[in-house]
Design a protein around this motif. Sequence first.
Motif, PDB file in Angstrom:
ATOM      1  N   UNK A  28       7.327  14.686   5.008  1.00  0.00           N
ATOM      2  CA  UNK A  28       8.235  13.545   5.085  1.00  0.00           C
ATOM      3  C   UNK A  28       9.636  14.086   5.353  1.00  0.00           C
ATOM      4  N   UNK A  29      10.188  13.819   6.543  1.00  0.00           N
ATOM      5  CA  UNK A  29      11.417  14.498   6.954  1.00  0.00           C
ATOM      6  C   UNK A  29      12.701  13.910   6.404  1.00  0.00           C
ATOM      7  N   UNK A  32       2.456  -1.540   3.736  1.00  0.00           N
ATOM      8  CA  UNK A  32       3.085  -2.705   3.126  1.00  0.00           C
ATOM      9  C   UNK A  32       4.438  -2.941   3.812  1.00  0.00           C
ATOM     10  N   UNK A  33       4.947  -4.150   3.673  1.00  0.00           N
ATOM     11  CA  UNK A  33       6.168  -4.491   4.390  1.00  0.00           C
ATOM     12  C   UNK A  33       7.330  -3.589   4.001  1.00  0.00           C
ATOM     13  N   UNK A  34       7.325  -3.112   2.769  1.00  0.00           N
ATOM     14  CA  UNK A  34       8.400  -2.218   2.346  1.00  0.00           C
ATOM     15  C   UNK A  34       8.371  -0.912   3.136  1.00  0.00           C
ATOM     16  N   UNK A  35       7.208  -0.564   3.701  1.00  0.00           N
ATOM     17  CA  UNK A  35       7.127   0.655   4.506  1.00  0.00           C
ATOM     18  C   UNK A  35       8.018   0.576   5.740  1.00  0.00           C
ATOM     19  N   UNK A  36       8.205  -0.623   6.268  1.00  0.00           N
ATOM     20  CA  UNK A  36       9.109  -0.779   7.408  1.00  0.00           C
ATOM     21  C   UNK A  36      10.495  -0.262   7.046  1.00  0.00           C
ATOM     22  N   UNK A  37      10.955  -0.590   5.847  1.00  0.00           N
ATOM     23  CA  UNK A  37      12.278  -0.156   5.396  1.00  0.00           C
ATOM     24  C   UNK A  37      12.306   1.338   5.094  1.00  0.00           C
ATOM     25  N   UNK A  38      11.324   1.835   4.355  1.00  0.00           N
ATOM     26  CA  UNK A  38      11.350   3.254   3.964  1.00  0.00           C
ATOM     27  C   UNK A  38      11.089   4.172   5.167  1.00  0.00           C
ATOM     28  N   UNK A  39      10.229   3.728   6.089  1.00  0.00           N
ATOM     29  CA  UNK A  39       9.990   4.543   7.290  1.00  0.00           C
ATOM     30  C   UNK A  39      11.261   4.721   8.113  1.00  0.00           C
ATOM     31  N   UNK A  40      12.160   3.758   8.048  1.00  0.00           N
ATOM     32  CA  UNK A  40      13.385   3.826   8.850  1.00  0.00           C
ATOM     33  C   UNK A  40      14.255   5.006   8.473  1.00  0.00           C
ATOM     34  N   UNK A  41      14.146   5.461   7.223  1.00  0.00           N
ATOM     35  CA  UNK A  41      14.918   6.645   6.817  1.00  0.00           C
ATOM     36  C   UNK A  41      14.014   7.817   6.435  1.00  0.00           C
ATOM     37  N   UNK A  42      12.799   7.852   7.006  1.00  0.00           N
ATOM     38  CA  UNK A  42      11.957   9.042   6.926  1.00  0.00           C
ATOM     39  C   UNK A  42      11.157   9.211   5.676  1.00  0.00           C
ATOM     40  N   UNK A  43      10.906   8.134   4.947  1.00  0.00           N
ATOM     41  CA  UNK A  43      10.071   8.199   3.752  1.00  0.00           C
ATOM     42  C   UNK A  43       8.783   7.429   4.023  1.00  0.00           C
ATOM     43  N   UNK A  44       7.649   7.982   3.583  1.00  0.00           N
ATOM     44  CA  UNK A  44       6.368   7.325   3.813  1.00  0.00           C
ATOM     45  C   UNK A  44       5.794   7.581   5.190  1.00  0.00           C
TER      46      UNK A  44
END
Length: 582
Positions: free
Chosen positions: A298-299, A407-419
């Motif tokens: 996870x970068x 999950x929908x929260x992944x959209x947010x966390x993926x945006x800053x390299x988590x998940x």
Amino acid sequence: MRKKFTWRSYSVAGVFATIAVLIIVQMARIQTSAEAADFREEANRYKGWFESIYPARGEIYDRNGNLLAGNQTVYEVGVTLDEVENAQSIAEILSTVLDLDYVDILNSINNADEEQIYLILADYISAKEMAELKRIESDIEKDGDSRDNLAGLGFREHLARSYPEDAIASNVIGFVNRTERGYFGVEEKYNDLLAGVPVQVWVPADPNRVEESPQVPDGTTLILTLDRELQARTEEILDQSLYNYGAEAGTIVVMNPRNGEILAMASAPRLNLSNFSEYEQIFDNASEYNRAINMPYEPGSVMKILTMAAALDLGVVTPQTSYTDMGVYPVGGATIKNWDKKSWGVQDMTGCLEHSLNVCLAWIAVEMGTDNFYGYMNEFGLGHPTGIDLSGEASGRLKVPGDGDWYFVDLATNSFGQGVTATPIQLMMASSAIANDGQMVTPHILHGMLRNGTQYNFPPQSAGRPISKETANTLNEMLANSILGEDAVATIPGYRLAGKTGTAQIPTEYGWYSADETNASFIGWGPVDDPQFMIYVWLEKPTTSIWASKTAAPVFAKVAEESVRILNIPPDIIRIQYAAGQ
């Protein structure tokens, strides 16, 4: 009547006895005749065995002609069994010079199968050891002492892989074991080209006739994109950085973002290729051999530049778009917070990048929507191998809507390299679009090959155009400006650079993130107006500071300094004046 049959029996027996005597006499005559010697000599000429003759393995060079992998002459020691007269003497000499077990050698010779002609006793003997054996053999022949007779002992030279640079670029080159098979890196990826085509031939038992063995074409010689000097300096900087910041492991990659050429690719720990048998002592699994391509992670915030690129390209935001950062952003039943748990107030998009605000980037991703966000991430190549020509590349994973664990929260966390997981080389390929006018390039390690005296070079390959030239140039300027703020330690005098830090918490086996352990990363390139190098730094679990701005960013600056020196890139003002004709 009985006497008549007895006489007949004696007569028949006499005839057969006479025939037997004649046969024996004829056999003796044939064996002692002049023709017999010719027959024996002819039989000896056909004495031998079938064997696969392997071509000399192709050599590997860096872009400047420095040898990275070659071949050296080694020796096989064996005996032609029916010529051995004194097995004890052979065993004694070999055990003394080669440090072999006397009893094992003696048993091998004395207990060989009856149909076996030739027995290998030792192989991969060095030239120094071979010289000592031949000296002893010569002395024994001069003395004429039959008690030390080495009759039947023979030597055959052949080639074995050698690595004159030992550990330099070992994670890129890979190694060849004693079965002549390549493992990891270039040696495995291009094994068939390097190895050539073996030929099945008849090998005469007489070592004096070895020159009768046919010659086979050598394997293909490869020329890599690596710069040996830059590779060595990058490895030195990486090793020193691991010590300075107390990191467990790490990798640094230098790539030309215009054409995808890998100029340096360092990974630590590394294997000394001259002692490849130590592999299991250094690595727990194959993914650790070359972290730059084999190990997704996870970068963190380096992903923010891809999110911003997508949003700019869609027109969802512009550099001047204002966002009021309240320090929290609720999405999908969770609350996103910034890295420092603080609010940053009103920011433009450059400020969001400069201060690496999770809340701002999460808001941008939600504004883009799932289809657009994941569509762009797919175009950037996340979740797919880059196709780099090294063995064992990993794909990483980009969860998308429809996956059972998305999950929908992944959209947010993926945006800053988590998940989301990716390898350094995947992120470099994606980011090359930003440094290269929107055009993404495929990273590669092979510059060219030599075959039959002709060199064939390989052109760069495009990996697509995920964003427009205008978007790339806009984001380039934003990143060049943002690096002058909190990441100023990543700058070097005389050159304008662009880049982004990434501090990522490490997920634990229990499903949550560790607060004390991070992956510290930095990606950057320069000069901004004409990018000639892109550098990725990843330090695993630094202990002096968990923040990339304190660890990975200064490492980037050191590698950048060496890159402009070794690649002979003039300072910006000189290049600009030269381009203007001044």
